[in-house]
Write a protein that holds these residues in place. Structure first.
Motif, PDB file in Angstrom:
ATOM      1  N   HIS A 136      34.642  46.111  35.983  1.00 35.42           N
ATOM      2  CA  HIS A 136      34.942  44.673  35.967  1.00 35.42           C
ATOM      3  C   HIS A 136      36.442  44.436  35.786  1.00 35.42           C
ATOM      4  O   HIS A 136      37.037  43.581  36.458  1.00 35.42           O
ATOM      5  CB  HIS A 136      34.163  43.983  34.850  1.00 35.42           C
ATOM      6  N   THR A 140      38.752  42.639  38.534  1.00 35.53           N
ATOM      7  CA  THR A 140      39.413  41.400  38.102  1.00 35.53           C
ATOM      8  C   THR A 140      40.913  41.467  38.358  1.00 35.53           C
ATOM      9  O   THR A 140      41.536  40.478  38.789  1.00 35.53           O
ATOM     10  CB  THR A 140      39.150  41.146  36.612  1.00 35.53           C
ATOM     11  N   GLY A 144      41.055  38.682  40.825  1.00 35.31           N
ATOM     12  CA  GLY A 144      41.130  37.544  39.925  1.00 35.31           C
ATOM     13  C   GLY A 144      39.812  37.344  39.196  1.00 35.31           C
ATOM     14  O   GLY A 144      38.768  37.867  39.600  1.00 35.31           O
ATOM     15  N   GLU A 145      39.855  36.573  38.135  1.00 34.91           N
ATOM     16  CA  GLU A 145      38.669  36.376  37.303  1.00 34.91           C
ATOM     17  C   GLU A 145      37.528  35.743  38.094  1.00 34.91           C
ATOM     18  O   GLU A 145      36.368  36.166  37.994  1.00 34.91           O
ATOM     19  CB  GLU A 145      39.028  35.482  36.107  1.00 34.91           C
ATOM     20  N   GLU A 146      37.839  34.740  38.889  1.00 33.91           N
ATOM     21  CA  GLU A 146      36.801  34.054  39.644  1.00 33.91           C
ATOM     22  C   GLU A 146      36.258  34.945  40.762  1.00 33.91           C
ATOM     23  O   GLU A 146      35.050  34.978  41.025  1.00 33.91           O
ATOM     24  CB  GLU A 146      37.363  32.754  40.242  1.00 33.91           C
ATOM     25  N   GLY A 147      37.153  35.701  41.431  1.00 37.42           N
ATOM     26  CA  GLY A 147      36.724  36.565  42.524  1.00 37.42           C
ATOM     27  C   GLY A 147      35.852  37.721  42.078  1.00 37.42           C
ATOM     28  O   GLY A 147      34.977  38.173  42.822  1.00 37.42           O
ATOM     29  N   LYS A 149      33.893  37.628  39.368  1.00 37.59           N
ATOM     30  CA  LYS A 149      32.751  37.127  38.612  1.00 37.59           C
ATOM     31  C   LYS A 149      31.438  37.476  39.303  1.00 37.59           C
ATOM     32  O   LYS A 149      31.256  37.207  40.494  1.00 37.59           O
ATOM     33  CB  LYS A 149      32.866  35.615  38.443  1.00 37.59           C
TER      34      LYS A 149
END
Length: 542
Positions: A136, A140, A144-147, A149
């Motif tokens: 993870h 990340t 990125g965090e959203e991508g 997730k």
């Protein structure tokens, strides 16, 4: 003064567990299954070739343009070779030393290549937690965090973060085995790759789960199986795995690790003295001992060997298979103030699949515990000397992300235990004089529970045996079937009964699960509770 040298490319001793069908009751019930060599000849004569992945021709991954992976790890330079091998073959062997990136990078390569489900089989909960978190973190950092997730999930007996849409799933081998029928149906039309990780450990549950995965790979052209190992494994390269591939199992070898690791032997000092001799200038250290009891003894001895100021500046951590999630997170997220040090004292639960940032020193007593059957066929966990592969795995925890990593093999410490004149357990054994590979657990385990699990899934274990990396003697399988038949778990044709299915629900040896199954039907709650307590106590004893 210790002996210093570089350790590289240990190879295992040959597979020797053979045997023919011997005497015993009910042998005529099941005909002899086709052997791997007979299967290879039959498939070769028929012109069998493993079908290619149907979806590789048209489907393109939504991550195809991201160039995923850590370019600083050796695995990245083999990215194209790895994916080409997996695409073209149903089964692939991926080898590389600890720290080379073979585990964390493959999932990213496969995601970019369009695999819709990437499943990791791990021998322990600690591995599952650590590897899923590392995956993870790496995804990340790139997406990125959203991508990132929802891309990675994990599952074991105490925690589940997977849902039906999670593409990368890290789980214990036992969890996968229970989910195989469901996953085979749910993922029938998906591109799937199962990674049997740490197979050099010869863990029974991973071997069992990998055999189920191999069966699905044989049945479904869109499924793939990858064996990941720190050392080459000849048992993967032949037998039914070769037959499933329709030819040789390809081997992709990853060379090296990003940081050099120095191996040191200290035959004249124990692990306590070795820490003081080699920890200067190193903030984080890890000491491997054989069991939970020895963890406490080691920490007590370390405290006694330090002055008050040093004790005050040192944080002590315990790592074993049963630690809490909170205690585990404290280890991996520890922050040290200037002048502080940390010492993690661990059993073999921390020797693979674990990365502690900034760990610079590993010290090992060269002892461990592993399953073994006694003269009455009862399982136990006696202490034994570590193999070369185990010590190399332990040493591989050091210097994974920093320069100057060291691994010290010291003399075992008995902590006052009596030494018999004929017991060399606490003698120093040099690395080169140890057995190369870990002994297969399957040869020192009561396989009745595994035979029952296979029967509950409709598998004939005599045939299923061909898909195990380390196959067992047919006589052992017949003995297991005889036990299950006497317990009412299988019928005269070795098909699972309703009682057997109920027994399979409980993670116990069949002798114990039979008792629990009996009281679960119509007995009072008190009797059920007492029986469960007794069964758990007996199982935990071994």
């Amino acid at each position: 003064m210790g002996r210093y040298y570089r350790v590289d490319n240990f190879r295992g001793f040959p597979h020797t567990e053979t045997g023919e069908r011997s005497g015993g009751s009910r042998q005529g019930v099941i005909p002899r299954p086709e052997t791997p060599s007979e299967k290879i000849r039959r498939l070769s004569d028929s012109g069998y070739v493993a079908p290619p992945l149907e979806s590789t021709k048209a489907q393109e991954s939504e991550y195809a343009g991201y160039n995923l992976g850590n370019k600083e790890l050796p695995a990245y330079s083999h990215k194209q070779e790895i994916i080409e091998a997996v695409n073209a073959n149903r089964i692939t062997l991926l080898t590389g030393p600890t720290g080379s990136g073979k585990t964390t990078q493959f999932a990213q390569f496969a995601l970019e290549a369009g695999y819709e489900r990437i499943v990791y089989l791990q021998p322990r909960r600690n591995n599952v937690d650590n590897i899923s978190e590392r995956l993870h973190e790496e995804l990340t950092s790139q997406l990125g965090e959203e991508g990132a997730k929802g891309l990675v999930g994990m599952a074991h007996s105490e925690r589940v973060t997977i849902d039906k849409n999670t593409p990368i799933q890290v789980m214990t081998s036992g969890t996968f085995t229970k989910k195989v029928p469901e996953l085979a149906e749910e993922w029938a039309d998906m591109r799937v790759v199962v990674v049997a990780d740490e197979i050099h450990e010869n863990n029974l549950e991973t071997e069992f789960a990998a055999a189920f995965a191999a069966r699905q790979v044989e049945r479904n052209a869109n499924w793939r199986l990858v064996f990941a190992s720190a050392t080459p494994d000849q048992n993967v390269l032949g037998g039914s795995y070769k037959a499933i591939n329709g030819g040789d199992v390809p081997v992709v070898t990853i060379e090296g690790r990003p940081h050099h690791l120095e191996m040191i032997e200290e035959p004249d000092i124990d692990i306590i003295a070795a820490y003081h001799a080699h920890s200067a200038g190193i903030a984080k250290s890890m000491i491997f001992v054989e069991g939970k009891r020895t963890i406490n003894e080691t920490i007590d001895q370390l405290r006694r060997s330090m002055d008050r100021d040093e004790v005050a500046r040192t944080k002590f951590y315990k790592l074993h298979a049963k630690i809490s999630e909170r205690a585990k997170q404290e280890i991996f997220s520890m922050e040290l103030a200037p002048g502080e040090k940390a010492i993690i004292v661990s059993t073999s639960a921390g020797q693979s699949g674990i990365t502690v940032p900034g760990l610079g020193l590993v010290i090992t007593s060269g002892l461990t515990k592993s399953p073994e059957l006694d003269g009455e066929n009862a399982p136990g966990l006696p202490t034994r000397h570590c193999t070369q592969a185990e010590i190399v795995q332990q040493g591989g925890r050091a210097g994974r992300d920093i320069e100057g990593g060291k691994c010290v093999l010291a003399r075992p410490t008995g902590f006052g235990r009596a030494k018999n004149s004929d017991n060399d357990l606490y003698d120093f054994i040099p690395l080169q004089r140890r057995y190369p590979d870990m002994p297969p657990e399957i040869y020192s385990s009561n396989i009745s529970r595994n035979v029952l699990a296979a029967s509950a899934m409709g598998e004939d274990f005599l045939e299923f045996n061909n898909y195990l990396k380390n196959s067992v003697k047919p006589s052992s399988i017949h003995e297991a079937y005889d036990v299950l038949h006497k317990l009412g778990a299988v019928d005269d044709g070795n098909k699972v009964t309703d009682t057997g299915r109920l027994m399979d629900v409980y993670p116990l040896r069949p002798e114990l699960s039979r008792a629990v199954a009996e009281v679960s039907l119509g007995r009072s709650l008190n009797i059920q509770v007492y029986t469960l307590i007794i069964a758990a106590a007996v199982e935990a004893k071994y």
